[in-house]
Design an enzyme around this catalytic site. Structure first.
Site, mmCIF file in Angstrom:
data_model
loop_
_atom_site.group_PDB
_atom_site.id
_atom_site.type_symbol
_atom_site.label_atom_id
_atom_site.label_comp_id
_atom_site.label_asym_id
_atom_site.label_seq_id
_atom_site.Cartn_x
_atom_site.Cartn_y
_atom_site.Cartn_z
ATOM 1 N N ARG A 8 0.834 -1.218 0.000
ATOM 2 C CA ARG A 8 0.000 0.000 0.000
ATOM 3 C C ARG A 8 0.864 1.262 0.000
ATOM 4 O O ARG A 8 0.998 1.940 -1.009
ATOM 5 C CB ARG A 8 -0.940 -0.047 1.229
ATOM 6 C CG ARG A 8 -2.067 0.966 1.187
ATOM 7 C CD ARG A 8 -1.695 2.340 1.654
ATOM 8 N NE ARG A 8 -1.147 2.393 3.000
ATOM 9 C CZ ARG A 8 -0.603 3.487 3.518
ATOM 10 N NH1 ARG A 8 -0.537 4.592 2.817
ATOM 11 N NH2 ARG A 8 -0.083 3.479 4.738
ATOM 12 N N ASP A 9 1.507 1.560 1.106
ATOM 13 C CA ASP A 9 2.297 2.797 1.199
ATOM 14 C C ASP A 9 3.469 2.759 0.214
ATOM 15 O O ASP A 9 3.852 3.772 -0.369
ATOM 16 C CB ASP A 9 2.835 2.957 2.636
ATOM 17 C CG ASP A 9 3.079 4.400 3.030
ATOM 18 O OD1 ASP A 9 3.060 5.267 2.145
ATOM 19 O OD2 ASP A 9 3.297 4.665 4.226
ATOM 20 N N HIS A 21 5.504 4.804 12.671
ATOM 21 C CA HIS A 21 5.457 4.769 11.203
ATOM 22 C C HIS A 21 6.383 5.871 10.681
ATOM 23 O O HIS A 21 5.982 7.017 10.522
ATOM 24 C CB HIS A 21 4.005 5.005 10.768
ATOM 25 C CG HIS A 21 3.759 4.965 9.286
ATOM 26 N ND1 HIS A 21 3.172 3.880 8.655
ATOM 27 C CD2 HIS A 21 4.000 5.872 8.310
ATOM 28 C CE1 HIS A 21 3.054 4.136 7.362
ATOM 29 N NE2 HIS A 21 3.544 5.338 7.122
ATOM 30 N N HIS A 77 8.888 7.498 7.910
ATOM 31 C CA HIS A 77 9.467 7.590 6.569
ATOM 32 C C HIS A 77 10.923 8.041 6.756
ATOM 33 O O HIS A 77 11.266 8.666 7.759
ATOM 34 C CB HIS A 77 8.654 8.547 5.703
ATOM 35 C CG HIS A 77 7.337 7.941 5.255
ATOM 36 N ND1 HIS A 77 7.147 7.427 4.005
ATOM 37 C CD2 HIS A 77 6.173 7.735 5.920
ATOM 38 C CE1 HIS A 77 5.917 6.938 3.913
ATOM 39 N NE2 HIS A 77 5.297 7.114 5.060
ATOM 40 N N CYS A 120 4.005 9.378 -0.154
ATOM 41 C CA CYS A 120 2.593 9.739 -0.191
ATOM 42 C C CYS A 120 2.392 10.714 -1.342
ATOM 43 O O CYS A 120 3.108 11.711 -1.445
ATOM 44 C CB CYS A 120 2.179 10.376 1.132
ATOM 45 S SG CYS A 120 0.488 10.987 1.097
ATOM 46 N N ASN A 127 9.242 4.554 3.210
ATOM 47 C CA ASN A 127 9.186 4.135 4.615
ATOM 48 C C ASN A 127 10.534 3.543 5.000
ATOM 49 O O ASN A 127 11.311 3.150 4.141
ATOM 50 C CB ASN A 127 8.143 3.023 4.786
ATOM 51 C CG ASN A 127 6.734 3.502 4.531
ATOM 52 O OD1 ASN A 127 6.294 3.594 3.396
ATOM 53 N ND2 ASN A 127 6.037 3.813 5.589
HETATM 54 P P1 HMG Z 1 -13.686 13.451 -2.602
HETATM 55 O O1 HMG Z 1 -13.406 13.760 -4.038
HETATM 56 O O2 HMG Z 1 -13.906 14.589 -1.657
HETATM 57 O O3 HMG Z 1 -14.898 12.396 -2.481
HETATM 58 O O4 HMG Z 1 -12.492 12.545 -2.096
HETATM 59 P P2 HMG Z 1 -16.456 12.572 -2.614
HETATM 60 O O5 HMG Z 1 -17.075 11.861 -1.470
HETATM 61 O O6 HMG Z 1 -16.833 14.003 -2.881
HETATM 62 O O7 HMG Z 1 -16.766 11.729 -3.948
HETATM 63 C C1 HMG Z 1 -16.314 12.127 -5.239
HETATM 64 C C2 HMG Z 1 -16.269 10.924 -6.168
HETATM 65 O O8 HMG Z 1 -15.336 9.962 -5.678
HETATM 66 C C3 HMG Z 1 -17.605 10.186 -6.272
HETATM 67 O O9 HMG Z 1 -17.667 9.627 -7.583
HETATM 68 C C4 HMG Z 1 -17.444 9.066 -5.269
HETATM 69 O O10 HMG Z 1 -18.265 7.955 -5.554
HETATM 70 C C5 HMG Z 1 -15.974 8.705 -5.448
HETATM 71 P P3 HMG Z 1 -18.604 10.251 -8.727
HETATM 72 O O11 HMG Z 1 -20.002 10.225 -8.151
HETATM 73 O O12 HMG Z 1 -18.070 11.653 -8.916
HETATM 74 O O13 HMG Z 1 -18.347 9.350 -9.891
HETATM 75 N N1 HMG Z 1 -15.423 8.081 -4.236
HETATM 76 C C6 HMG Z 1 -14.796 6.897 -4.200
HETATM 77 N N2 HMG Z 1 -14.503 6.000 -5.161
HETATM 78 C C7 HMG Z 1 -13.867 4.879 -4.779
HETATM 79 N N3 HMG Z 1 -13.503 4.606 -3.494
HETATM 80 C C8 HMG Z 1 -13.785 5.473 -2.521
HETATM 81 C C9 HMG Z 1 -14.444 6.679 -2.860
HETATM 82 N N4 HMG Z 1 -14.870 7.738 -2.136
HETATM 83 C C10 HMG Z 1 -15.456 8.588 -2.985
HETATM 84 N N5 HMG Z 1 -13.421 5.209 -1.272
HETATM 85 C C11 HMG Z 1 -11.531 10.898 -0.642
HETATM 86 C C12 HMG Z 1 -12.404 12.131 -0.747
HETATM 87 C C13 HMG Z 1 -11.230 10.639 0.816
HETATM 88 C C14 HMG Z 1 -12.280 9.712 -1.251
HETATM 89 C C15 HMG Z 1 -10.225 11.145 -1.459
HETATM 90 O O14 HMG Z 1 -9.653 12.332 -1.008
HETATM 91 C C16 HMG Z 1 -9.227 10.038 -1.323
HETATM 92 O O15 HMG Z 1 -9.450 8.923 -1.818
HETATM 93 N N6 HMG Z 1 -8.065 10.297 -0.681
HETATM 94 C C17 HMG Z 1 -7.072 9.282 -0.410
HETATM 95 C C18 HMG Z 1 -5.678 9.834 -0.530
HETATM 96 C C19 HMG Z 1 -4.688 8.765 -0.202
HETATM 97 O O16 HMG Z 1 -4.917 7.583 -0.405
HETATM 98 N N7 HMG Z 1 -3.515 9.165 0.337
HETATM 99 C C20 HMG Z 1 -2.471 8.245 0.717
HETATM 100 C C21 HMG Z 1 -2.830 7.403 1.904
HETATM 101 S S1 HMG Z 1 -2.547 8.194 3.455
HETATM 102 C C22 HMG Z 1 -0.857 8.007 3.742
HETATM 103 O O17 HMG Z 1 -0.131 7.589 2.879
HETATM 104 C C23 HMG Z 1 -0.300 8.328 5.103
HETATM 105 C C24 HMG Z 1 0.031 7.075 5.945
HETATM 106 O O18 HMG Z 1 0.935 6.229 5.266
HETATM 107 C C25 HMG Z 1 0.657 7.499 7.302
HETATM 108 C C26 HMG Z 1 1.809 8.480 7.106
HETATM 109 O O19 HMG Z 1 2.820 8.135 6.472
HETATM 110 O O20 HMG Z 1 1.624 9.604 7.559
HETATM 111 C C27 HMG Z 1 -1.236 6.266 6.246
HETATM 112 MG MG MG Z 2 3.098 6.464 5.238
#
Ligand code: HMG
Ligand code: MG
Length: 303
Positions: free
Chosen positions: A15-16, A207, A209, A240, A249
């Site tokens: 994932r990450d 966690h 990086h 990210c 990481n």
């Molecule tokens: P949004 O655009 O505000 O979502 O995104 P929305 O609710 O307004 O929906 C817009 C469209 O997206 C709609 O589709 C929804 O159905 C669809 P449309 O009607 O326009 O065709 N949608 C989805 N589709 C599939 N799966 C879903 C989903 N949700 C809505 N789950 C949202 C908000 C949170 C979904 C978006 O911002 C997002 O997916 N963000 C994720 C970003 C991400 O993955 N970042 C990396 C992970 S975090 C990380 O790496 C940190 C960590 O490792 C710890 C660290 O290191 O700090 C964990």
């Molecule tokens: Mg991370």
């Protein structure tokens, strides 16, 4: 509290490690990587994330990945879930454990999930309630615990506030993310000590990086406080997409080598882990940054 005798490693590379890559890694390769990591003895593998494919195209095959895993009884295959929509799909794909994620910085929260920290609590509470009803365990992540790519310094009380919220939602473990790898050991210890006043240290995970090469030192510093869950990524893959200044990481090989050397058990077989790393290098075409990977590979090609 002194060093733990056993550390649980949470492998986040599928994932990450992959989420940040521009070119799409075929699903079959993701599944092969998960299998190689399972064979190495990693107890928890974060397999994918059910986020919006528009936001993170690399995770667009989340459903196929989750469904395709050749599950082993002694391995937990977790996944990231941002909202109820993602939760529903994850459940349909057979997820038995999930992770939700929030941030200690509003700007990062907006960039990463399109909502403020407060708004994210509402979203995540719904997910946690739904998970509880289905008997699915939830892990919580907090990003930017030692600095934010947009806001800079993050005061520890901001981290504590998010820890309290995730705890109240029922997260069984809370992973403290130094998303951009800016932390140093004394700062990491100070932050963990304050967090451990609200949630027992046995329920916290580190966690880190490795952007500034501080990850191993930071891990050792927090292990000295009794923390015993560490997130890592084979070969040092990671980053990210919404934190450009983040690199990979901490490498799982580097953590296992350090802990093996200190007599701290992980249950992970370093040789088998190297095989997973060779798959990342030779088939996925991603050059390992892990120093231990590089050193042990040189050694095995010499002898
Ligand atoms: P949004 O655009 O505000 O979502 O995104 P929305 O609710 O307004 O929906 C817009 C469209 O997206 C709609 O589709 C929804 O159905 C669809 P449309 O009607 O326009 O065709 N949608 C989805 N589709 C599939 N799966 C879903 C989903 N949700 C809505 N789950 C949202 C908000 C949170 C979904 C978006 O911002 C997002 O997916 N963000 C994720 C970003 C991400 O993955 N970042 C990396 C992970 S975090 C990380 O790496 C940190 C960590 O490792 C710890 C660290 O290191 O700090 C964990
Ligand atoms: Mg991370």
């Amino acid at each position: 509290m002194g060093l733990p005798s056993h550390v649980k490693l949470v492998e986040v590379s599928p994932r990450d490690g992959l989420q940040n890559l521009k070119s799409f890694i075929p699903t079959a390769q993701k599944l092969h990587l998960i299998e190689a990591l399972s064979a190495a003895g990693l107890p928890v593998i974060e397999a994918t994330s059910f986020v919006s494919p528009r936001w993170v195209p690399q995770m667009a095959d989340c459903r196929e990945v989750m469904e395709g895993i050749a599950r082993r009884d002694n391995v937990v295959y977790s996944c990231l879930v941002p909202n109820l929509k993602g939760f529903q799909v994850a459940c349909d794909a057979g997820a038995t454990e999930i992770a939700v994620f929030a941030a200690a910085s509003d700007t990062f929260s907006m960039k990463n999930t399109n909502c403020t920290v407060e708004e994210s609590f509402e979203r995540l509470e719904k997910v946690c309630n739904a998970a509880r009803e289905r008997g699915i365990r939830v892990r919580g992540y907090i990003s930017c615990v030692l600095g934010c790519p947009y806001q800079g310094e993050v005061p520890v009380p901001e981290v504590v506030k998010v820890v309290e919220a995730l705890d109240a939602m029922g997260c069984y473990e809370i992973s403290l993310g130094d998303t951009i790898g800016v932390g140093t050991p004394a700062k990491a210890q100070r932050m963990v000590k304050q967090v451990a006043e609200v949630v027992p240290i046995g329920r916290l995970a580190a966690h880190f990086h490795d952007t500034y090469g501080q990850a191993l030192a930071n891990i050792l510093a927090v292990l000295e406080l009794g923390l015993s869950v560490v997130d890592a990524s084979v070969t040092g893959l990671g980053g990210c997409p919404y934190a450009r200044s983040a690199s990979g990481n901490v490498a799982t090989e580097d953590v296992v080598y350090m802990l093996d050397g200190m007599g701290i058990e992980t249950g992970v077989d370093l040789q088998r882990l190297l095989e997973a790393g060779r798959f990342v290098r030779d088939t996925m075409g991603l050059e390992p940054v892990s120093r231990v990977f590089q050193a042990l590979n040189r050694k095995s090609s010499v002898y």
